[in-house]
Enzyme design. Sequence first.
Site, mmCIF file in Angstrom:
data_model
loop_
_atom_site.group_PDB
_atom_site.id
_atom_site.type_symbol
_atom_site.label_atom_id
_atom_site.label_comp_id
_atom_site.label_asym_id
_atom_site.label_seq_id
_atom_site.Cartn_x
_atom_site.Cartn_y
_atom_site.Cartn_z
ATOM 1 C CE1 TYR A 160 -3.086 -2.906 0.066
ATOM 2 C CE2 TYR A 160 -3.843 -2.239 2.220
ATOM 3 C CZ TYR A 160 -3.946 -3.072 1.134
ATOM 4 O OH TYR A 160 -4.898 -4.062 1.107
ATOM 5 C CE LYS A 182 1.290 -17.873 -1.891
ATOM 6 N NZ LYS A 182 0.434 -19.058 -1.724
ATOM 7 C CG ASP A 218 -2.161 -20.062 0.332
ATOM 8 O OD1 ASP A 218 -1.381 -19.887 1.287
ATOM 9 O OD2 ASP A 218 -1.851 -20.699 -0.679
ATOM 10 C CG ASP A 225 -7.010 -4.127 4.059
ATOM 11 O OD1 ASP A 225 -7.972 -4.014 4.846
ATOM 12 O OD2 ASP A 225 -6.946 -3.516 2.975
ATOM 13 C CG ASP A 228 -12.321 -6.254 6.162
ATOM 14 O OD1 ASP A 228 -11.994 -5.632 7.190
ATOM 15 O OD2 ASP A 228 -12.802 -5.703 5.154
#
Length: 371
Positions: free
Chosen positions: A145, A202, A235, A259, A263
């Site tokens: 970001y 990851k 994942d 992020d 959520d």
Amino acid sequence: MASATYQICTLPGDGIGPEIIAEGKKVLHAVGERFDTSFSCTDALIGGAAIDACGNPLPDETLSCAHASDAVLLASVGGPKWDSTDPAAPRPEQGLLRIRKELGLYTNLRPVQIFSALAGASTLRPEVIEGVDVMIVRELTGGLYFGRRERFYDEPGAGVNGAPGQRAYDTLEYREFEVERIARQAFEAARRRRGKVSSVDKANVLETSRMWREIVHRIHDEDYADIELEDVLVDNAAMQLINRPATFDVVVTENMFGDILSDEAAQITGSLGMLASASLGDDTALYEPSHGSAPDIAGQGIANPLAQILSVEMMLRYSFDMAEAADSIRRAVTRVLDEGWRTRDIADEATPADHILGCSAMGDAVVAALD
Ligand code: NAD
């Protein structure tokens, strides 16, 4: 005369923001009276409201107000009025990203806990969510970001009928100190909780993740060997959060993964209007609800102010070391829910119509339920 006085920069923002922050302040002042502490709130502009007033989602005056305060209390920003795909147009969210960066708020804490009165709101089975108490620790000022990004409109022959097409890139970059300080925050949080950290990355694909994993393990081995540490690929983490949410304690991860996962974790509770978050830096902190500005219900007086009120709880806990006052807010919210009071978003078929409260009445109910 109150024994302590704190300055708070309050940012109502857009949509339901002004409605819910009024209830946050109401509870804050009521708690202040009970705990002999005075809170002086100064409103400032951010997001769409600031774009409308001066064309800038984070005006200098707002930044000065935040710097001059002991903590920042934000409601929410954004709305369709300011939605645009024009990369040059100012966007409300830019105000949020910039204030986090300018205040050095590199740690985002998102607690995910179930209020037992609302357990039925989750889409997961009761035995799966039983005892869920997760703290997501998200790195907030680095990664994708904040990396270099660019868009080109001159890609040869890639557009319609051989016309120039487009190309864009974003970059994901971390420095060692950024990973180290967020890892320490996660291990410290785990020490105050149940002593387990799940580090999400990851590392099977991304170089930043391989560096992340090495640094997290070094910090662990050097200073936090008493904490249980597991590595989880992002994942897999997305699946396990739904599959076995109660087995997670502290989850630490980089900005974009955090992020998305926060959520997802929020959805485990089934009640977006109930979740607060804290963004901490070395010098100051910002507290806000996890939800957005809910433009679909703005101005109707029906928004749920509880996430905002719980963000006040976090402010008392993390910025002012007022654990007892913070606990009293949590108990009051629990009591109000146990007594069956609901805002519309958390009501169900079993809620009697006379137990559905508007935004302001819910704030009053929490104040009345304080010890
Ligand atoms: P949202 O969280 O605003 O709303 C999603 C749904 O939840 C809506 O139906 C809304 O009515 C409901 N809802 C949310 N908060 C509620 C509350 N306190 N009480 C009752 N119902 C509530 O998400 P969205 O619709 O995707 O986004 C709306 C705007 O908010 C967008 O402009 C988005 O960019 C912005 N946004 C801001 C933040 C922030 O300020 N931190 C976060 C997310 C989204």
